[in-house]
Motif scaffolding. Sequence first.
Motif, PDB file in Angstrom:
ATOM      1  N   ARG A  98       0.831  -1.221   0.000  1.00 47.06           N
ATOM      2  CA  ARG A  98       0.000   0.000   0.000  1.00 47.06           C
ATOM      3  C   ARG A  98       0.861   1.265   0.000  1.00 47.06           C
ATOM      4  O   ARG A  98       0.859   2.051   0.952  1.00 47.06           O
TER       5      ARG A  98
ATOM      6  N   ASP B 188       0.212   3.866  -1.388  1.00 43.82           N
ATOM      7  CA  ASP B 188      -0.695   5.004  -1.343  1.00 43.82           C
ATOM      8  C   ASP B 188      -0.871   5.530   0.080  1.00 43.82           C
ATOM      9  O   ASP B 188      -1.363   6.654   0.273  1.00 43.82           O
TER      10      ASP B 188
ATOM     11  N   ARG C 179      -9.782   0.940   0.042  1.00 43.65           N
ATOM     12  CA  ARG C 179      -9.308   1.925  -0.932  1.00 43.65           C
ATOM     13  C   ARG C 179     -10.226   3.151  -0.890  1.00 43.65           C
ATOM     14  O   ARG C 179     -11.347   3.088  -0.398  1.00 43.65           O
TER      15      ARG C 179
ATOM     16  N   ALA D 206      -6.807   9.758  -1.748  1.00 40.41           N
ATOM     17  CA  ALA D 206      -5.698  10.240  -0.930  1.00 40.41           C
ATOM     18  C   ALA D 206      -6.023  11.606  -0.338  1.00 40.41           C
ATOM     19  O   ALA D 206      -6.521  12.503  -1.033  1.00 40.41           O
TER      20      ALA D 206
ATOM     21  N   SER E 109      -1.849  14.073   1.862  1.00 38.38           N
ATOM     22  CA  SER E 109      -0.757  13.421   1.132  1.00 38.38           C
ATOM     23  C   SER E 109      -0.094  14.369   0.150  1.00 38.38           C
ATOM     24  O   SER E 109       0.307  13.983  -0.960  1.00 38.38           O
TER      25      SER E 109
ATOM     26  N   THR F 121      -6.276  12.199  -5.257  1.00 39.04           N
ATOM     27  CA  THR F 121      -5.990  11.135  -6.223  1.00 39.04           C
ATOM     28  C   THR F 121      -6.565   9.811  -5.728  1.00 39.04           C
ATOM     29  O   THR F 121      -6.401   9.476  -4.554  1.00 39.04           O
TER      30      THR F 121
ATOM     31  N   SER G  21      -6.862   5.990  -4.743  1.00 36.93           N
ATOM     32  CA  SER G  21      -5.818   5.209  -4.084  1.00 36.93           C
ATOM     33  C   SER G  21      -4.891   4.507  -5.062  1.00 36.93           C
ATOM     34  O   SER G  21      -3.659   4.575  -4.924  1.00 36.93           O
ATOM     35  N   ARG G  22      -5.455   3.784  -6.018  1.00 40.37           N
ATOM     36  CA  ARG G  22      -4.606   2.991  -6.911  1.00 40.37           C
ATOM     37  C   ARG G  22      -3.705   3.884  -7.762  1.00 40.37           C
ATOM     38  O   ARG G  22      -2.543   3.540  -8.002  1.00 40.37           O
TER      39      ARG G  22
ATOM     40  N   ALA H 299      -2.733   6.862  -6.832  1.00 41.56           N
ATOM     41  CA  ALA H 299      -1.771   7.439  -5.890  1.00 41.56           C
ATOM     42  C   ALA H 299      -0.637   6.468  -5.599  1.00 41.56           C
ATOM     43  O   ALA H 299       0.533   6.879  -5.470  1.00 41.56           O
ATOM     44  N   ALA H 300      -0.956   5.167  -5.508  1.00 40.88           N
ATOM     45  CA  ALA H 300       0.067   4.159  -5.246  1.00 40.88           C
ATOM     46  C   ALA H 300       1.129   4.170  -6.337  1.00 40.88           C
ATOM     47  O   ALA H 300       2.341   4.165  -6.064  1.00 40.88           O
TER      48      ALA H 300
END
Length: 821
Positions: A254, A256, A383, A386, A389, A395, A397-398, A400-401
């Motif tokens: 994770r 993110d 999820r 964000a 951050s 953004t 989560s995915r 952002a990651a």
Amino acid sequence: MTEVTPSTPFDPRAIERRWQQVWLEERSWEVSNSQPADKRAYVLEMLPYTSGEPHVGHLKNYSVGDAVAHFLRRQGYYVLHPMGFDAFGLPAENHAIRTHKHPRISTDESIASFREQFRQWGVSIDWTREISTHQPSYYRWTQWIFLQLYKHNLAYRKRSAVNWCPQDATVLANEQVVDGHCERCGSLVELKQLEQWFFRITDYAERLLRDLDGLDWPEHVKTMQRAWIGRSEGAGVTFKVAEQPREIRVFTTRPDTLYGVTFLALSPEHPDLDKLTEGTPQEAAVREYVNAARRAGHAERGNDDRPKTGVFTGRHAVHPLTEQKIPIVVADYVLMEYGTGAIMGVPAHDERDYQLARAIDLPIRPVIALDGGDTPELPFSGRGTAVNSGEFDGTPSREAASAITERLAGLGQGESVVSYKLRDWLLSRQRYWGCPIPIVYCDGCGLVPVPEEELPVHLPDIEDYAPKGKSPLAAAEDWVRTSCPKCGGEARRETDTMDTFVDSSWYYLRYCDPDNDSAPFSQEAMRAWMPVDQYIGGVEHAILHLLYSRFLVKALADFGHLPVQEPFGKLFTQGMITKDGAKMSKSKGNVVSPRTIIEKYGADTARCYVLFMGPPEQGADWSDEGLEGVHRFFRRVWRYTDEITGTGAEVIGRAEDPERDLALRRRTAWAINKVTEDMSGKFAFNTAIAALMTLSNDCSKALQDGIRRETVTEAVSTLASLLLPFAPHLASEVYHRLTGKQVWKEPWPVADESLLQTETIELIVQVNAKTRGRVSVPAGASEDDIRKTVRATSLIQREVGDRTVKRIIVVPGRLVNVLVG
């Protein structure tokens, strides 16, 4: 029908000795490596540990394999079916300690017992290929394989925190620790820092995982291996230590949540922990905490319900994106064998981190909001979007990651990573009874491998072989002292021995070429037999033996020594036999001895019963009544044989009836078809044997009512022919008495298709699960029509009487069970 007194008493032991002698003299089960390629089959059961005598679990394992071998031979295959003994390691050494004998003596005695009983059981083994892992002619090549791995940087030595069994006084591989305890003796496992030898199995993690898809193995075994390899995709993140020129590496799925990191947590076994805390005011507290953590088992420490604890190390890490200092703690729920032994603590979005943060007053910073913008209840592991951050706020989560991982890569402090739960194979053992590791230590040259031409490094005989916490071989000073292969100066031998799973990870290769004294095996032998066509053994080896064997074959193939990438094409795992609902053990007094059974009933009864107990892949509880039932079945077959051979009359019984003859011929064809189907690519031995019992009953009825001698002879000899995989001695005797031929040399029976085509089928009729007769119904009858037909029969009307029919269960093509009350 006039009762016929058997002319020959049924003496199973005499029958078995007679045919065992025939097979021995004519060397019935031996095969060469030059058989036609399209007619070769390699059938193999896992080799036994030499720690005492065989038990009924062995009987089941080798009865399964032998049934498969006999079936394939009768279909025209040349079957390689060898035997050997897993003679090194803890099971054999602990047996020696219990019996107060030297391991070499107790092992040889155990092998002799196994060999004797395998022959008494009539298992069709090619004994010319027998191997034992404790023989120098075998372990010479185990050492050779070690050197190949060493040469290719797949064998290495390092100081590491290892699992230590205080009872067995040796290290254990991760796979040998079950719920924090030694799988062999049950002792609570401790952790020690030791210099140990490892095989770099992690280099093969992806291939071991990927190639599972192409294996014809039980899905539950493949699932276990996938879980053990444990592939995860995420990011590797590097945190710099604020007070030292040191870095701590973590893996996270994770990235993110990186802005939510408020601490780093290290495992008590982390290799940098001592240096991190050295000289800090927290040093003593950390040491005390670590010692307490190491006394707890891994299962206890990893328990989600256990309160989370940790202590501050006195050091801080620098957050790679915010450059804030965050505390480094040691926490016992962080296990060294997972990831890097260090985690980034994100208490807002991980339950365990949340509990620790609350327990020792660490900050909790939420960085993931629900997609609608609402703040979720913490800890929130899902999820979302964000927040808090920096530039990544808003953004998903995915996304952002991926973006955060790219930013880390640009800073040189992270990248996308595939991580595995799998750890390198720890093979060092501080025990005497094992294969010596072919390495010497020279003060001038360092670590030096023993030259291949000097193998084997013999295991010396020593009197005091008891475990001491260090290898007993260290006391064999004359053996330890040697000369360096490089410079000729003084050197010391490695005194640890190899894990016995090294020995058993390649034995199936040696069977193919057991007398080769210039190589462990030839390429020709490998092309002739490998991979094993059918492998058979317990599911308890799904991770240990099977995973190690797969790794070794892939490595040897990469080195150019093998033409295959997998050791076992098909795998079958049999279930455990219990007694009175519990696993058999001497302490419980519920052990069933194969010797006792054979002395009373004969080997065929024992073999057939363990296959008849139920589906062989499932566990089953031992029943003396069930054993008696199989024995009665054999006595009936013997009686029919006597009735047939005891008269020259054309018709046996009251009178000839062409319809009766046709019916028995149809039943014989049905049995051929049923047993063949149950044996073809399946292991449905229990239903195959049930079909033979049904055919036996058909023969009995025909003999009572009257039947042509030729017809019943064909039926009973076919029954014997089909019985060979399960009861080879009785099958051979009956078939020979009726036909004058040796059944194992005859082709497998093929049913006459015209006899299988019938307008009606016959179903067994049961009342409350007890067989009461048969009924004929149209071949295409519906279940409702079958119920009506059965309900109207005089048989059921008589059996039911004044009782109420509650339900009629139809098992298509097989039986009807009428439940009454």
